[in-house]
Design a protein around this motif. Structure first.
Motif, PDB file in Angstrom:
ATOM      1  N   VAL B  85      57.904 -19.721 -87.684  1.00 34.24           N
ATOM      2  CA  VAL B  85      59.239 -19.538 -87.118  1.00 34.24           C
ATOM      3  C   VAL B  85      60.274 -19.410 -88.246  1.00 34.24           C
ATOM      4  O   VAL B  85      60.211 -20.124 -89.243  1.00 34.24           O
ATOM      5  N   LYS B  86      61.193 -18.446 -88.070  1.00 31.74           N
ATOM      6  CA  LYS B  86      62.213 -18.211 -89.094  1.00 31.74           C
ATOM      7  C   LYS B  86      63.524 -17.812 -88.428  1.00 31.74           C
ATOM      8  O   LYS B  86      63.525 -17.230 -87.338  1.00 31.74           O
ATOM      9  N   ALA B  87      64.593 -18.091 -89.079  1.00 28.62           N
ATOM     10  CA  ALA B  87      65.900 -17.648 -88.579  1.00 28.62           C
ATOM     11  C   ALA B  87      65.931 -16.131 -88.549  1.00 28.62           C
ATOM     12  O   ALA B  87      65.335 -15.475 -89.406  1.00 28.62           O
ATOM     13  N   GLY B  88      66.588 -15.581 -87.518  1.00 30.08           N
ATOM     14  CA  GLY B  88      66.702 -14.134 -87.425  1.00 30.08           C
ATOM     15  C   GLY B  88      65.630 -13.502 -86.568  1.00 30.08           C
ATOM     16  O   GLY B  88      65.708 -12.319 -86.245  1.00 30.08           O
ATOM     17  N   GLN B  89      64.639 -14.299 -86.160  1.00 34.06           N
ATOM     18  CA  GLN B  89      63.575 -13.730 -85.321  1.00 34.06           C
ATOM     19  C   GLN B  89      64.024 -13.655 -83.868  1.00 34.06           C
ATOM     20  O   GLN B  89      64.768 -14.494 -83.391  1.00 34.06           O
ATOM     21  N   LYS B  90      63.488 -12.638 -83.165  1.00 34.43           N
ATOM     22  CA  LYS B  90      63.604 -12.613 -81.708  1.00 34.43           C
ATOM     23  C   LYS B  90      62.304 -13.216 -81.186  1.00 34.43           C
ATOM     24  O   LYS B  90      61.205 -12.796 -81.595  1.00 34.43           O
ATOM     25  N   VAL B  91      62.450 -14.235 -80.345  1.00 36.25           N
ATOM     26  CA  VAL B  91      61.258 -14.958 -79.896  1.00 36.25           C
ATOM     27  C   VAL B  91      61.267 -15.146 -78.380  1.00 36.25           C
ATOM     28  O   VAL B  91      62.239 -14.824 -77.705  1.00 36.25           O
ATOM     29  N   VAL B  92      60.149 -15.641 -77.872  1.00 36.39           N
ATOM     30  CA  VAL B  92      60.013 -15.892 -76.434  1.00 36.39           C
ATOM     31  C   VAL B  92      60.286 -17.378 -76.209  1.00 36.39           C
ATOM     32  O   VAL B  92      59.610 -18.233 -76.778  1.00 36.39           O
ATOM     33  N   VAL B  93      61.308 -17.677 -75.378  1.00 37.03           N
ATOM     34  CA  VAL B  93      61.697 -19.070 -75.159  1.00 37.03           C
ATOM     35  C   VAL B  93      61.456 -19.476 -73.711  1.00 37.03           C
ATOM     36  O   VAL B  93      61.874 -18.783 -72.781  1.00 37.03           O
ATOM     37  N   ALA B  94      60.781 -20.604 -73.572  1.00 40.97           N
ATOM     38  CA  ALA B  94      60.620 -21.190 -72.243  1.00 40.97           C
ATOM     39  C   ALA B  94      61.699 -22.251 -72.097  1.00 40.97           C
ATOM     40  O   ALA B  94      61.716 -23.235 -72.837  1.00 40.97           O
ATOM     41  N   LEU B  95      62.601 -22.050 -71.156  1.00 42.83           N
ATOM     42  CA  LEU B  95      63.719 -22.973 -70.975  1.00 42.83           C
ATOM     43  C   LEU B  95      63.279 -24.174 -70.142  1.00 42.83           C
ATOM     44  O   LEU B  95      62.265 -24.115 -69.447  1.00 42.83           O
ATOM     45  N   PRO B  96      64.031 -25.252 -70.194  1.00 40.82           N
ATOM     46  CA  PRO B  96      63.674 -26.392 -69.343  1.00 40.82           C
ATOM     47  C   PRO B  96      63.569 -25.931 -67.894  1.00 40.82           C
ATOM     48  O   PRO B  96      64.420 -25.174 -67.419  1.00 40.82           O
ATOM     49  N   GLY B  97      62.539 -26.368 -67.215  1.00 43.81           N
ATOM     50  CA  GLY B  97      62.283 -25.888 -65.849  1.00 43.81           C
ATOM     51  C   GLY B  97      61.295 -24.748 -65.822  1.00 43.81           C
ATOM     52  O   GLY B  97      60.851 -24.319 -64.757  1.00 43.81           O
ATOM     53  N   ALA B  98      60.927 -24.233 -66.987  1.00 44.22           N
ATOM     54  CA  ALA B  98      60.016 -23.083 -67.043  1.00 44.22           C
ATOM     55  C   ALA B  98      58.589 -23.497 -66.701  1.00 44.22           C
ATOM     56  O   ALA B  98      58.203 -24.648 -66.878  1.00 44.22           O
ATOM     57  N   ARG B  99      57.841 -22.530 -66.203  1.00 39.26           N
ATOM     58  CA  ARG B  99      56.413 -22.736 -65.968  1.00 39.26           C
ATOM     59  C   ARG B  99      55.638 -21.758 -66.826  1.00 39.26           C
ATOM     60  O   ARG B  99      55.930 -20.564 -66.878  1.00 39.26           O
ATOM     61  N   LEU B 100      54.642 -22.277 -67.529  1.00 41.48           N
ATOM     62  CA  LEU B 100      53.825 -21.419 -68.378  1.00 41.48           C
ATOM     63  C   LEU B 100      52.456 -21.204 -67.744  1.00 41.48           C
ATOM     64  O   LEU B 100      52.166 -21.722 -66.662  1.00 41.48           O
ATOM     65  N   ALA B 101      51.614 -20.458 -68.444  1.00 40.09           N
ATOM     66  CA  ALA B 101      50.265 -20.231 -67.944  1.00 40.09           C
ATOM     67  C   ALA B 101      49.561 -21.578 -67.795  1.00 40.09           C
ATOM     68  O   ALA B 101      49.888 -22.535 -68.489  1.00 40.09           O
ATOM     69  N   ASN B 102      48.572 -21.626 -66.915  1.00 37.26           N
ATOM     70  CA  ASN B 102      47.828 -22.852 -66.632  1.00 37.26           C
ATOM     71  C   ASN B 102      48.710 -23.939 -66.027  1.00 37.26           C
ATOM     72  O   ASN B 102      48.387 -25.110 -66.088  1.00 37.26           O
TER      73      ASN B 102
END
Ligand SMILES: [Zn+2]
Lengths: 348, 804
Positions: B85-102
């Motif tokens: 992880v580095k500053a300036g990256q565009k990343v995928v964020v799971a916000l509080p309340g999010a559901r992920l795989a599994n």
């Protein structure tokens, strides 16, 4: 005391004794003591010859009356005693009719045999013959003659136990079809056959795979056999196996020995089609494969495919039994655990 | 084949059909659908984030404290453990309340006392399999391109807003191993013609392929088409996101733009391609030939492969550089330093590829497509498309022209049939118009009249070659649910069991009525068990390549397996076991196939009658099984022809309680008690068994039973008791009695056997009842006496019987 009085007295005594008697044996003793050769009444009667002849008829009559009365009384009493004795005996003989009966042992039919014979009987009733073949077959009849030449990609679909490069444990009962096709005399009528038997695949045994299992294949070859005939026949089969309310659906599929080929699903017998764990939510359960016999299969057996056509189908009794009875491990069929086998003892 | 619904939408209008509906229709008309998955149904609250700051947390060797702009008013603080992880990256964020795989849920949390308002996701956490995640993202988060819109739903960027239809493709429908093939199939179902975007290939006309490559093929039977293009001045980079996500969802790991394009084109057209680093070929000559026995090749996976005559190889004119259709060579594959690519598109002979892939255990997406067949029409098109794409992604140029050997042209197969034939095969009454519209939907040119149906099948459907194939196409597009249901109408021949089948079924019923349960055992067993109880002395038939010692040889007896079953039951507290089996046993013969003989066998152990409130325990014994087979023989009408001969030399059997069974002169089996030491080995009590060859009885149909009138005259009987040596057999005595007993001796019954007190050692006392009958007259005492005396005399003379 006069004879008449004597008689009355004796009779009265006899009546008292008779009434008091409690057994047939006692009655017999009473009879002997009064009416026997040396009995009291007999003795009295013997004295008649000594009396005044004028009185004899009167005394004689009285004596006979006494004898008859006592005889009747004895017989009546005997009847009653015998009846009582019988009643007592029956009373004494009373048993607990709910106790278990004597052991009769009856062995049960293996559940796979039950499934197979049911199917055999259905097809016998429709004029099919049952033809069994060898479990050890040549590669030629098992594969080539059912349109699966060497290097055919579909040979991947079945892993095979070979004995020599040319001899194998049959992977399906189809070689019987090829052998029957080449010997059948079509001038004597259509060929309608089913072939049940053991088949073998090079599989590791687990809950859903078995290196040995059973198959029933059916085939009809004649002039003008249609795919609609196949559909109708399979509908009948599905209803016979899973109940009158069942429906079937045909899905296109692929088998080298049929063209067109279909997989056949039956509407779920557990949920009726709404979706459940048995049908994995689809409402349908795959039960067999079928199709119109490939012209190559006919031609290789010397049957003119422009004149004759027909259908073939194949199903697995093991799978049917698993579905029908909810058996969750195919190995149960071959372990012969009595606790398993005996669950299928019930007929009907 | 995993089909992306969105990808399919590039060539078809799917707006009116949901993924589930499409899957259902595909299943019912052609190809089995294994599953339909829609990842978006599981994933919630996942957005694009812009990493503003990323600082290593104090006291931690791997945690970072980041601030991430997720498109809300204020950036959020997220603790992230990913090393990349580095500053300036565009990343995928799971916000509080999010559901992920599994089913994993994201909540506000504290890590080492630091508040974390969400999670920066790896592909793994989003449901991608490890095997498809690009190597650089394997241990960390996935970085989106810079143009991803902060705060936007992240799923479309990763293709997770898509639906995936998993097809289970049978060998005949290899045409559907490509998106274009599936598009034609779905088009036929939906009555649409798929529209594909064309290829915009700009060749660098100043440079020509002849300057780079010269192709030759040793044998065009092995390799009918070989084409090669060259793309030069390339910079090999990572693929763009759209390409990576297509591959990942199809189950292929993105590598670099060149390799990814070859895989993408394979998925699109079903045409496998191979890219060589041109400079490493070190030759202008490409020769396709069979490998020589002495040759080796180090393949892409680093394995050194010993080659032989059955392997087809691509050579640089001197040495192999690739295993044709199976795997490239390690020394010639594309790397980050590659400047010039030689791109191959070919058709290799399928059985050759199959053999090589099998023998080297190298099955791949490519080899399986070569094995199952290719669309000959798009060999060049796929090559052109790939070359254009590689050039455009790597800022390179496609050298003009294709080096090629093309020994055959794509075939437009004409197949003829008739409407009548189609309707007669299917039991339908389709019109000429119905048929025409079906062929239109399939995209097949056709000319249809009542008498003649002529269909021109494009090369993309190479599975269709004969009339029956056309009938199948019509049937499935028409719909099997529309077929009527009828039964074959033919002259009715009664179905009937054969004599052998009747006797087999009868025997099953008989054994069951005697209390034996039916078993079905494995025919394959250990070599030792296969031979046990068989006494043939021959070696059993064995598998060439068994899976285990347990199932290696074909049984020569049934009893061997039944004993295993009995042992299994007894070990599980079932003490009383009675089982029988009817099945085949196998023996080697002089011909190719072994003999297969139907036997019936039974094993009994434990109680015949159990202790109960009114019966006392009776253990099974020899005579229990003997009685069963006696009666069975009797009902088969062969009792008279059966003899039992004592036998001592069967090692598995009790030497004093075993008999061979003969039918006339032929040995057909045995009955007896299991040897006590064998029983002990198996933890069994007294165990009795029999095994009989059924062939003589199932193959000999009997004369019809002739009714004999019920005797009008009374019979009479005489009892006879005598003492003989204990070795004199009952069957011998019976034989002598019948031989000497005169015309009226009808039957003999043993009613007493005694040894012990008052009888000399080594002797036994027997008592028989002899029944006499003259069906035509009342027997006279003197006649019976005379005959009876003859029996006594014979017994005395032949056995030294001491008549009592
Ligand atoms: Zn269900």
């Amino acid at each position: 005391m006069g004879i008449e009085e004597q008689l009355t007295t004796v009779l009265a005594k006899a009546v008292i004794e008779t009434n008091a008697a409690e057994s047939v044996k006692e009655l017999e003793a009473i009879r002997v003591s009064y009416l026997g050769k040396k009995g009291e009444i007999t003795s009295v009667l013997k004295g008649v010859k000594d009396i005044d002849p004028k009185e004899r008829p009167i005394i004689g009559k009285k004596a006979n009356e006494v004898r008859d009365e006592l005889t009747a009384l004895l017989s009546h009493k005997k009847e009653r005693l015998e009846k009582e004795a019988l009643e007592r005996q029956l009373e004494n003989e009373t048993i607990d009719v709910t106790l278990p009966g004597k052991q009769v042992s009856k062995g049960q039919t293996h559940v796979l045999t039950q499934i197979m014979e049911d199917i055999e009987d259905l097809f016998l009733g429709m004029g099919y013959q049952i033809i069994e073949g060898n479990e050890v077959e040549s590669d030629y009849y098992n594969f080539e003659r059912v349109n699966l030449p060497q290097n055919h990609p579909a040979r991947d679909m079945q892993d095979t136990f070979y004995i020599t490069p040319d001899v194998l444990l049959r992977t399906h009962t189809s070689p019987i079809q090829a052998r029957t096709l080449e010997s059948h005399d079509f001038s004597k009528g259509p060929l309608k056959m089913i072939s049940p038997g053991k088949v073998y695949r090079r599989d590791t045994d687990d809950a859903t795979h078995s290196h040995q299992f059973h198959q029933i294949e059916g085939m009809v070859i004649a002039e003008n056999i249609t795919m609609a005939d196949l559909k109708g026949t399979l509908e009948l089969l599905a209803k016979k196996m899973f109940g009158e309310d069942r429906e079937i659906r045909l899905r296109p599929s692929y088998f080298p020995f049929t063209e067109p080929s279909v997989e056949v699903d039956v509407s779920c017998f557990k949920c009726g089609g709404k979706g459940c764990n048995v049908c994995k939510g689809t409402g349908w359960i795959e039960i067999l494969g079928a199709g119109m016999t490939h012209p190559n299969v006919l031609e290789m057996s010397g049957v003119d495919s422009s004149k004759y056509s027909g259908f073939a189908f194949g199903l697995g009794p093991d799978r049917i039994a698993m579905l029908k009875y909810g058996v969750d491990d195919i190995r149960n069929f071959y372990l012969n655990d009595q606790r398993f086998l005996q669950q299928f003892k019930r007929k009907g | 084949m995993k089909v992306s619904y969105n990808w399919l939408s590039e060539s078809l209008d799917l707006s009116a059909v949901s993924p589930e509906d499409l899957a259902e229709q595909i299943t019912l008309t052609g190809i089995e659908v294994d599953s339909v998955s829609e990842p978006a149904k599981e994933l919630k609250q996942i957005v694009v984030g812009n990493v503003l700051t990323a600082d290593r947390m104090e006291d931690s060797d791997h945690l970072n404290i980041t601030t991430v702009d997720v498109g809300e008013e204020d950036p959020v603080q997220i603790v992230c453990g990913a090393p990349n992880v580095k500053a300036g990256q565009k990343v995928v964020v799971a916000l509080p309340g999010a559901r992920l795989a599994n089913g994993m849920k994201i909540k506000k949390s504290k890590l080492r006392g630091v508040i974390s308002n969400g999670m920066i996701c790896s592909l793994d956490e989003l449901g991608f399999s490890d095997s498809v995640i690009p190597k650089h993202s394997e241990d960390g988060i996935y970085v989106l391109p810079q143009d991803a819109e902060t705060g936007a739903d992240a799923l479309p960027y990763l293709g997770l807003d898509d639906a995936f239809i998993e097809l289970d493709i049978t060998p005949n429908r290899a045409d559907a191993l490509s998106m274009r093939g599936v598009a034609f199939e779905a088009g036929a179902i939906l009555s649409q013609t798929p529209k594909f975007t064309g290829v915009n290939l700009n060749e660098e006309t100043s440079d020509s392929i002849e300057n780079y490559i010269n192709v030759s093929v040793e044998n065009t039977d092995d390799n009918s088409v070989y084409k090669m293009r060259v793309i030069k001045d390339l910079v090999v980079t990572e693929s763009p996101l759209w390409l990576q996500r297509k591959l990942m969802h199809a189950g292929i790991r993105p590598i670099d733009a060149v390799v990814d394009v070859t895989n993408y084109i394979m998925l699109e057209y079903g045409q496998p391609l191979h890219a060589f680093d041109y400079d490493t070929l070190d030759s202008k000559d490409i020769l396709v030939r069979r490998a020589k026995g002495s040759e080796t090749l180090v393949t892409l996976d680093g394995q050194k492969r010993e080659l032989n005559q059955d392997n087809l190889v691509i050579t640089n004119g001197r040495v192999p550089v690739a295993l044709a259709g199976v795997m490239g060579g390690e020394n010639t594959h594309v790397t980050a330093h590659t400047k010039t690519v030689a791109l191959e598109s070919a058709v290799f002979e399928s059985s050759l590829i199959r053999k090589t892939a099998q023998s080297l255990n190298l099955r791949s997406e490519s080899s399986s497509r070569f094995e199952k067949g290719l669309n000959r029409e798009t060999v060049q098109q796929a090559l052109d498309h790939a070359a254009a794409l590689i050039a455009s992604l790597g800022n390179g140029q496609v050298v003009s022209g294709t080096a090629q050997i093309e020994s055959e042209q794509p075939v437009y197969q004409k197949v003829t049939t008739s409407a009548d034939k189609i309707n007669r095969s299917l039991g339908t009454d389709m019109t000429v118009h119905d048929l025409e519209s079906i062929f239109d939907r399939l995209g097949f040119e056709s000319s249809v009249t009542t008498e003649l149906v002529e269909v021109t099948v494009p090369p993309r459907r190479w599975d269709i070659t004969i009339e029956a194939d056309i009938i199948e196409e019509v049937a499935r597009i028409h719909g099997y649910h529309k077929l009527p249901s009828t039964l074959p109408h033919s002259e009715s021949v009664p179905g009937e069991l054969t004599y052998a089948q009747k006797i087999t079924r009868y025997t099953r019923h008989f054994m069951e009525s005697c209390g034996l349960g039916q078993a079905i055992s494995y025919a394959l067993t250990t070599t030792e068990k296969a031979k046990a109880f068989a006494y043939s002395g021959k070696e059993p038939v064995e598998l060439d390549w068994p899976m285990s010692e347990e199932h290696k040889a074909l049984r020569q007896s049934l009893v061997s397996g039944l004993l295993d079953n009995v042992q299994y039951n007894v070990a599980r507290q079932s003490k009383n076991v009675s089982l029988f089996e009817i099945g085949r046993v196998f023996n080697q013969t002089d011909s190719t196939l072994p003999s297969e003989t139907t036997h019936v066998a039974g094993v009994m152990t434990g109680a015949l009658v159990e202790n109960s409130w009114q019966e006392s325990h009776v253990e099974v014994d020899y005579f229990a099984v003997k009685g069963i087979i006696d009666e069975w023989f009797d009902t088969l009408g062969v009792r008279e022809a059966i003899t039992f001969v004592p036998v001592k030399d069967y090692s598995e059997m009790h030497p004093g309680r075993t008999a061979k069974v003969f039918w006339n002169e032929q040995l057909i089996g045995m009955v007896g008690q299991l040897h006590p030491s064998m029983a002990k080995e198996r933890d069994l009590n007294e165990t009795v068994l029999f095994e009989i060859d059924m062939e003589p009885f199932i193959n000999n149909e009997h004369d019809t039973i002739k009714f004999k009138s019920i005797p009008k005259y009374p019979g009479t009987s005489r009892d006879l008791a005598f003492v003989v040596e204990e070795t004199v057999l009952h069957e011998e005595i019976i034989k002598v009695m019948h031989a000497s007993g005169g015309n009226w001796l009808k039957s003999v019954r043993l009613f007493d056997l005694y040894q012990g007190e008052n009888i000399e050692d080594g002797k036994k006392s027997l008592a028989y009842s002899l029944s006499y009958l003259n069906p035509d007259a009342t027997l006279k005492e003197e006649e019976v006496t005379k005959d009876f005396e003859q029996v006594k005399l014979a017994l005395t003379e032949q056995f030294g019987a001491d008549i009592r």
